[in-house]
Design a protein around this motif. Structure first.
Motif, PDB file in Angstrom:
ATOM      1  N   MET A   1       0.837  -1.192   0.000  1.00  0.00           N
ATOM      2  CA  MET A   1       0.000   0.000   0.000  1.00  0.00           C
ATOM      3  C   MET A   1       0.876   1.247   0.000  1.00  0.00           C
ATOM      4  O   MET A   1       1.940   1.267   0.608  1.00  0.00           O
ATOM      5  CB  MET A   1      -0.917   0.011   1.226  1.00  0.00           C
ATOM      6  CG  MET A   1      -1.987  -1.069   1.224  1.00  0.00           C
ATOM      7  SD  MET A   1      -2.957  -1.157   2.759  1.00  0.00           S
ATOM      8  CE  MET A   1      -3.765   0.451   2.754  1.00  0.00           C
TER       9      MET A   1
ATOM     10  N   GLU B   1      -3.391   5.190  -0.500  1.00  0.00           N
ATOM     11  CA  GLU B   1      -4.280   4.064  -0.194  1.00  0.00           C
ATOM     12  C   GLU B   1      -4.483   3.920   1.306  1.00  0.00           C
ATOM     13  O   GLU B   1      -5.597   3.631   1.765  1.00  0.00           O
ATOM     14  CB  GLU B   1      -3.704   2.788  -0.806  1.00  0.00           C
ATOM     15  CG  GLU B   1      -3.741   2.788  -2.328  1.00  0.00           C
ATOM     16  CD  GLU B   1      -2.756   1.824  -2.961  1.00  0.00           C
ATOM     17  OE1 GLU B   1      -2.830   1.640  -4.183  1.00  0.00           O
ATOM     18  OE2 GLU B   1      -1.913   1.260  -2.233  1.00  0.00           O
TER      19      GLU B   1
ATOM     20  N   GLU C   1      -6.888   6.585   2.347  1.00  0.00           N
ATOM     21  CA  GLU C   1      -8.258   6.280   1.942  1.00  0.00           C
ATOM     22  C   GLU C   1      -8.936   5.344   2.943  1.00  0.00           C
ATOM     23  O   GLU C   1     -10.098   5.548   3.307  1.00  0.00           O
ATOM     24  CB  GLU C   1      -8.268   5.648   0.544  1.00  0.00           C
ATOM     25  CG  GLU C   1      -9.669   5.383   0.006  1.00  0.00           C
ATOM     26  CD  GLU C   1      -9.684   4.944  -1.450  1.00  0.00           C
ATOM     27  OE1 GLU C   1     -10.765   4.569  -1.944  1.00  0.00           O
ATOM     28  OE2 GLU C   1      -8.612   4.969  -2.100  1.00  0.00           O
TER      29      GLU C   1
ATOM     30  N   ASN D   1      -4.114  -2.852  -1.903  1.00  0.00           N
ATOM     31  CA  ASN D   1      -3.134  -2.495  -2.929  1.00  0.00           C
ATOM     32  C   ASN D   1      -3.835  -2.169  -4.246  1.00  0.00           C
ATOM     33  O   ASN D   1      -4.731  -2.905  -4.682  1.00  0.00           O
ATOM     34  CB  ASN D   1      -2.146  -3.638  -3.155  1.00  0.00           C
ATOM     35  CG  ASN D   1      -1.214  -3.810  -1.975  1.00  0.00           C
ATOM     36  OD1 ASN D   1      -0.909  -2.861  -1.255  1.00  0.00           O
ATOM     37  ND2 ASN D   1      -0.747  -5.041  -1.752  1.00  0.00           N
ATOM     38  N   ASP D   2      -3.418  -1.080  -4.864  1.00  0.00           N
ATOM     39  CA  ASP D   2      -4.044  -0.617  -6.110  1.00  0.00           C
ATOM     40  C   ASP D   2      -5.547  -0.450  -5.939  1.00  0.00           C
ATOM     41  O   ASP D   2      -6.328  -0.735  -6.841  1.00  0.00           O
ATOM     42  CB  ASP D   2      -3.751  -1.591  -7.262  1.00  0.00           C
ATOM     43  CG  ASP D   2      -2.262  -1.690  -7.566  1.00  0.00           C
ATOM     44  OD1 ASP D   2      -1.577  -0.652  -7.478  1.00  0.00           O
ATOM     45  OD2 ASP D   2      -1.793  -2.802  -7.876  1.00  0.00           O
ATOM     46  N   ARG D   3      -5.935  -0.031  -4.720  1.00  0.00           N
ATOM     47  CA  ARG D   3      -7.346   0.186  -4.363  1.00  0.00           C
ATOM     48  C   ARG D   3      -8.163  -1.095  -4.579  1.00  0.00           C
ATOM     49  O   ARG D   3      -9.323  -1.067  -4.960  1.00  0.00           O
ATOM     50  CB  ARG D   3      -7.955   1.344  -5.159  1.00  0.00           C
ATOM     51  CG  ARG D   3      -7.215   2.660  -5.003  1.00  0.00           C
ATOM     52  CD  ARG D   3      -7.912   3.822  -5.661  1.00  0.00           C
ATOM     53  NE  ARG D   3      -9.099   4.217  -4.908  1.00  0.00           N
ATOM     54  CZ  ARG D   3     -10.333   4.159  -5.374  1.00  0.00           C
ATOM     55  NH1 ARG D   3     -10.567   3.679  -6.588  1.00  0.00           N
ATOM     56  NH2 ARG D   3     -11.358   4.554  -4.637  1.00  0.00           N
TER      57      ARG D   3
END
Length: 411
Positions: free
Chosen positions: A1, A5, A8, A196-198
């Motif tokens: 992350m 991220e 968020e 990871n990568d939303r």
């Protein structure tokens, strides 16, 4: 992350709209006895307590990626039945409705965690409808693509506050305040799966440690089954050793200064990137060449790097940089300047002895005392007319101080 991220997910713990479904707690004393255990819907938590809990949850996602927050990956064997990742995934998928699994998780922490006093284990789960993003990265809350289901664990010290007198508003008097056991901010914790990568990444997690130099390997390795992470301090020490061994007898002040400036230039160019900047073996080799290492020195680096650090090891640029201060130390002297003002320090050989020199400029203080200097242009001196002659400073009446020089430090 990366930091965006993590931020968020951190926003999910808004006390006015907290995305937590259930909360389980286990209070443990210094002899590893369970004093209290609960399993509740987070909706039933009193409003005044919600703020305290969300502060703890947000703290577990604070600090710097690569220092306090570490991305850990599970070895493949841990994803098989009986592995640590397999058990965590089953616990998450249970929605914290399986008390037997919760008890087993708490028992494992209690038997593993090395802490001599009282502490509180908090275990929560929740769901996040991940908003879609437009081409310019703006969130589209009406276009959720999938749901991110997560577990978070926080381990918080519980300490006795100090007794004393306190004001009691109802009686308008001062009364004796008894000692209470108070829950502190978390010492360690983790978020699983990683975001990871939303997106959900069940193969990794985000680990938190309040003390970046004490990562609690009993938690990372024995409880979570992940390889021991290398702390920020250990990475800095490794890098310093690489510099010293690569340049060997030629590792002088100018080499150290160049290394400092090159690292900070690299970080300045990456300051807007949400991802930390890792340096692998080849990138470190190029960095050393940029700092002036010749072919023989780079060949020596090639031979020793893998033996000392492993072929695939990486160092984060943010962990090996001293981006706040530039510091020079010897046995008796310590010089510290702003990281961007290395130009203030130079070396010079005087009578066969190497010295570190710093120019005396405005606003010089010694032990809090603002001093005058022999340079009239230094400390707010009065302007001098062009035709006015300035007599040389007569220091014959001043006592001699052996071995003292205002601007020269013998290291």
């Amino acid at each position: 992350m990366n930091k965006k991220e993590a931020l968020e997910i951190r926003k999910l713990f808004n006390p006015n709209d907290c995305r937590v479904d259930k909360i389980c707690a286990c209070y443990v004393d210094g002899q590893k006895n369970k004093l209290l255990q609960t399993n509740d819907s987070f909706m039933t938590v009193p409003e005044e307590e919600v703020y305290k809990y969300t502060d703890i949850f947000k703290k577990t996602l604070s600090g710097r990626i690569g220092k306090n927050m570490l991305n850990l990956e599970f070895p493949l064997a841990e994803e098989a039945p009986g592995g640590h990742q397999h058990d965590l995934l089953a616990l998450r998928d249970s929605g914290l409705d399986n008390q037997e699994m919760i008890d087993a998780f708490f028992d494992k922490i209690i038997s593993t965690y090395l802490y001599p006093d009282h502490y509180l284990i908090l275990l929560i789960n929740g769901a996040y409808d991940v908003p879609g993003q437009s081409s310019d990265k703006d969130e589209m809350f009406d276009a959720s693509e999938y749901v991110y289901n997560y577990l978070m664990c926080c381990i918080c010290p519980v300490t006795l506050n100090k007794p004393g007198l306190c004001y009691q508003e109802t009686t308008n008097t001062f009364v004796h305040k008894i000692q209470d056991w108070m829950v502190q901010m978390p010492e360690t914790g983790f978020l699983f799966p990683a975001f990871n990568d939303r997106n959900t990444d069940i193969h990794s997690l985000l680990y938190y440690s309040k003390n970046a130099e004490d990562l609690h390997p009993e938690i990372t390795k024995d409880l979570l089954g992940c390889p021991d992470p290398v702390s920020a301090g250990e990475q800095k020490q490794t890098f310093d050793t690489i510099i010293e061994e690569t340049f060997s007898n030629h590792c002088d002040f100018e080499v150290a200064k160049t290394v400092h400036e090159q690292i900070n230039a690299l970080l300045e160019g990456k300051k807007d990137d949400p991802e930390p900047t890792p340096l692998d073996k080849n990138e470190i080799k190029k960095f050393l060449a940029d700092c002036g290492a010749d072919s023989d020195q780079l060949e020596h680096f090639e031979k020793t790097y893998t033996v000392e650090n492993g072929e695939d090891s990486k160092l984060l640029a943010s962990n090996i940089a001293a981006n706040r201060r530039f510091e020079v130390k010897s046995d008796d002297v310590k010089i510290s300047v702003a990281a961007s003002r290395t130009d203030l320090i130079e070396t010079r050989v005087i009578d066969g002895i190497e010295y570190i020199l710093i120019p005396v400029t405005n606003n010089v203080e010694v032990n809090g005392i603002r001093i005058r200097t022999s340079n009239p242009a230094s400390v707010g001196a009065a302007p001098v007319a062009e035709d006015e002659e300035i007599a040389p400073f007569d220091d014959s009446s001043l006592p001699e101080l052996e071995g003292v020089d205002d601007t020269v430090f013998d290291l």
